[in-house]
Design a protein around this motif. Sequence first.
Motif, PDB file in Angstrom:
ATOM      1  N   ASN A  39     -14.563 -16.485   1.984  1.00 56.65           N
ATOM      2  CA  ASN A  39     -14.924 -16.440   3.406  1.00 56.65           C
ATOM      3  C   ASN A  39     -13.859 -15.673   4.177  1.00 56.65           C
ATOM      4  OD1 ASN A  39     -16.099 -19.834   3.297  1.00 56.65           O
ATOM      5  ND2 ASN A  39     -17.334 -17.999   3.456  1.00 56.65           N
ATOM      6  N   GLY A  40     -14.334 -14.788   5.046  1.00 59.43           N
ATOM      7  CA  GLY A  40     -13.402 -14.088   5.925  1.00 59.43           C
ATOM      8  C   GLY A  40     -12.646 -12.942   5.270  1.00 59.43           C
ATOM      9  N   GLY A  42     -13.705  -9.995   4.626  1.00 62.48           N
ATOM     10  CA  GLY A  42     -14.038  -8.692   5.201  1.00 62.48           C
ATOM     11  C   GLY A  42     -15.290  -8.067   4.601  1.00 62.48           C
ATOM     12  N   LYS A  43     -16.028  -8.816   3.798  1.00 62.17           N
ATOM     13  CA  LYS A  43     -17.200  -8.268   3.109  1.00 62.17           C
ATOM     14  C   LYS A  43     -18.270  -7.807   4.091  1.00 62.17           C
ATOM     15  CE  LYS A  43     -17.989 -12.139   0.879  1.00 62.17           C
ATOM     16  NZ  LYS A  43     -16.925 -12.972   1.491  1.00 62.17           N
ATOM     17  N   THR A  44     -18.647  -8.703   5.018  1.00 62.92           N
ATOM     18  CA  THR A  44     -19.706  -8.361   5.974  1.00 62.92           C
ATOM     19  C   THR A  44     -19.276  -7.204   6.863  1.00 62.92           C
ATOM     20  OG1 THR A  44     -20.647 -10.580   5.926  1.00 62.92           O
ATOM     21  CG2 THR A  44     -21.136  -9.252   7.875  1.00 62.92           C
ATOM     22  N   THR A  45     -18.007  -7.202   7.249  1.00 62.23           N
ATOM     23  CA  THR A  45     -17.501  -6.113   8.084  1.00 62.23           C
ATOM     24  C   THR A  45     -17.669  -4.778   7.356  1.00 62.23           C
ATOM     25  OG1 THR A  45     -15.903  -7.651   9.028  1.00 62.23           O
ATOM     26  CG2 THR A  45     -15.486  -5.307   9.376  1.00 62.23           C
ATOM     27  N   GLN A  84     -26.526 -11.059   5.874  1.00 65.31           N
ATOM     28  CA  GLN A  84     -26.104 -12.350   5.329  1.00 65.31           C
ATOM     29  C   GLN A  84     -27.037 -13.472   5.785  1.00 65.31           C
ATOM     30  OE1 GLN A  84     -21.964 -12.974   5.853  1.00 65.31           O
ATOM     31  NE2 GLN A  84     -21.960 -14.922   4.789  1.00 65.31           N
ATOM     32  N   GLU A 161     -24.388 -11.174   0.477  1.00 64.53           N
ATOM     33  CA  GLU A 161     -24.540 -12.549  -0.028  1.00 64.53           C
ATOM     34  C   GLU A 161     -26.009 -12.952  -0.136  1.00 64.53           C
ATOM     35  OE1 GLU A 161     -21.856 -15.535   1.283  1.00 64.53           O
ATOM     36  OE2 GLU A 161     -20.342 -14.099   1.918  1.00 64.53           O
TER      37      GLU A 161
HETATM   38  N1  LIG Z   1     -17.200  -9.950  15.830  1.00 61.76           N
HETATM   39  C1  LIG Z   1     -16.031 -10.477  15.429  1.00 61.76           C
HETATM   40  N2  LIG Z   1     -15.108 -10.899  16.303  1.00 61.76           N
HETATM   41  C2  LIG Z   1     -13.930 -11.423  15.919  1.00 61.76           C
HETATM   42  N3  LIG Z   1     -13.560 -11.576  14.617  1.00 61.76           N
HETATM   43  C3  LIG Z   1     -14.443 -11.187  13.684  1.00 61.76           C
HETATM   44  C4  LIG Z   1     -15.722 -10.623  14.032  1.00 61.76           C
HETATM   45  N4  LIG Z   1     -16.371 -10.326  12.881  1.00 61.76           N
HETATM   46  C5  LIG Z   1     -15.549 -10.692  11.882  1.00 61.76           C
HETATM   47  N5  LIG Z   1     -14.390 -11.196  12.355  1.00 61.76           N
HETATM   48  C6  LIG Z   1     -13.262 -11.680  11.540  1.00 61.76           C
HETATM   49  O1  LIG Z   1     -12.970 -10.703  10.576  1.00 61.76           O
HETATM   50  C7  LIG Z   1     -12.681 -11.301   9.330  1.00 61.76           C
HETATM   51  C8  LIG Z   1     -13.614 -10.782   8.257  1.00 61.76           C
HETATM   52  O2  LIG Z   1     -14.921 -11.260   8.527  1.00 61.76           O
HETATM   53  P1  LIG Z   1     -16.189 -10.936   7.624  1.00 61.76           P
HETATM   54  O3  LIG Z   1     -17.364 -11.524   8.303  1.00 61.76           O
HETATM   55  O4  LIG Z   1     -16.216  -9.501   7.332  1.00 61.76           O
HETATM   56  O5  LIG Z   1     -15.838 -11.757   6.308  1.00 61.76           O
HETATM   57  P2  LIG Z   1     -16.762 -12.059   5.041  1.00 61.76           P
HETATM   58  O6  LIG Z   1     -15.980 -11.645   3.849  1.00 61.76           O
HETATM   59  O7  LIG Z   1     -18.101 -11.493   5.234  1.00 61.76           O
HETATM   60  O8  LIG Z   1     -16.819 -13.652   5.056  1.00 61.76           O
HETATM   61  P3  LIG Z   1     -18.030 -14.663   4.639  1.00 61.76           P
HETATM   62  O9  LIG Z   1     -17.965 -14.807   3.170  1.00 61.76           O
HETATM   63  O10 LIG Z   1     -17.661 -15.932   5.336  1.00 61.76           O
HETATM   64  O11 LIG Z   1     -19.305 -14.073   5.143  1.00 61.76           O
HETATM   65  C9  LIG Z   1     -12.740 -12.789   9.550  1.00 61.76           C
HETATM   66  O12 LIG Z   1     -11.438 -13.263   9.824  1.00 61.76           O
HETATM   67  C10 LIG Z   1     -13.619 -12.913  10.771  1.00 61.76           C
HETATM   68  O13 LIG Z   1     -13.295 -14.080  11.495  1.00 61.76           O
END
Ligand SMILES: Nc1ncnc2c1ncn2[C@@H]1O[C@H](COP(=O)(O)OP(=O)(O)OP(=O)(O)O)[C@@H](O)[C@H]1O
Length: 322
Positions: A39-40, A42-45, A84, A161
């Motif tokens: 979690n967190g 950066g995958k979704t980003t 997601q 995911e």
């Molecule tokens: N719109 C936003 N505003 C502020 N912080 C964000 C935003 N989007 C993502 N983040 C932060 O950036 C980081 C990466 O987030 P991301 O969603 O890319 O993770 P992830 O790997 O997809 O996690 P997960 O497995 O929970 O989906 C996290 O710390 C998240 O809190």
Amino acid sequence: MTYAIQAEGLVKRYGETRALDGVDLLVPQGRLLGVLGPNGAGKTTAVRILATLLRPDAGTALVGGYDVTSQAHQVRSLIGLTGQYAAVDEMLTGVENLVMIGRLLGMTRADSRARAGELLERFDLSDAGGRAAKTYSGGMRRRLDLAASLVGRPQVLFLDEPTTGLDPRSRTDLWSVVRGLMADGVTVLLTTQYLEEADQLADDIVVFDHGRVIAFGTSDQLKATTGAQVLEVRPSQAEHLDLVGKVLADVLGEIPDLSGGRATASVHDPATVPAIVRRLDEQGVIASELALRKSSLDEVFLAITGHLPEDEETPDKEEAFA
Ligand SMILES: Nc1ncnc2c1ncn2[C@@H]1O[C@H](COP(=O)(O)OP(=O)(O)OP(=O)(O)O)[C@@H](O)[C@H]1O
Ligand SMILES: [Mg+2]
């Protein structure tokens, strides 16, 4: 080699948070890249940037040879995205959801209907096609969502995911759908928190942690980074566990893990295994389970980062399927 996805130095900041902190990605055409991370991470980003939904603060990315920021329109015409969280319209039926997307993509009504029927069939949703999506189970929504991302026959597909929250059966069903897409030559970038999923599907795997790529390779290469295989011995009599632990420690020079009723230890030289079996035999220990296996991706993650993926936060995805 032609690359369907080429990203270099991607950075995305949210205040103090570096969601992406200089990520490079390369996906050859027709291959599946597994992006694995907690979690967190950066995958979704990363997916949102590659799918043109988010601009990076720095770095460049090409999808199908087009720049995701300056040629977003071209990129959109060749990608599909399953986000997601299920993005289907609750009030519409399965058929209506897919037809609507076909129409938005500029297909004729007849073509849209034909494509919808074909996809519902492929995802085992034909019977449910006439029902509002709000009556679907989580697994059915996920399948409809994936079907929706395929209406336009994308060359490059992003799956964020796709199996989170699915039961094991629906998960393996979805895996076979993804394999079918790969057989059709579609390039796929799939994010997952499930090590097994990356192991099952991915040609190559990148491991994300805190916005960085901390490891890259095939599943086997990543497993080899721990430099070891793993030996598991479960004594048929539970009281023999300590004895098994002692034999493993003596022969391997490493204190084994004794949780779950079995002794687990890294093996750097498989030639030591016969010695272990002999010693156990001499001590009168009968093993109900004795296995030498490659390290799991969990163990790889632990070896690279010093913690298990689940250690970070508790996944909280269930509400997306409520
Ligand atoms: N719109 C936003 N505003 C502020 N912080 C964000 C935003 N989007 C993502 N983040 C932060 O950036 C980081 C990466 O987030 P991301 O969603 O890319 O993770 P992830 O790997 O997809 O996690 P997960 O497995 O929970 O989906 C996290 O710390 C998240 O809190
Ligand atoms: Mg995510």
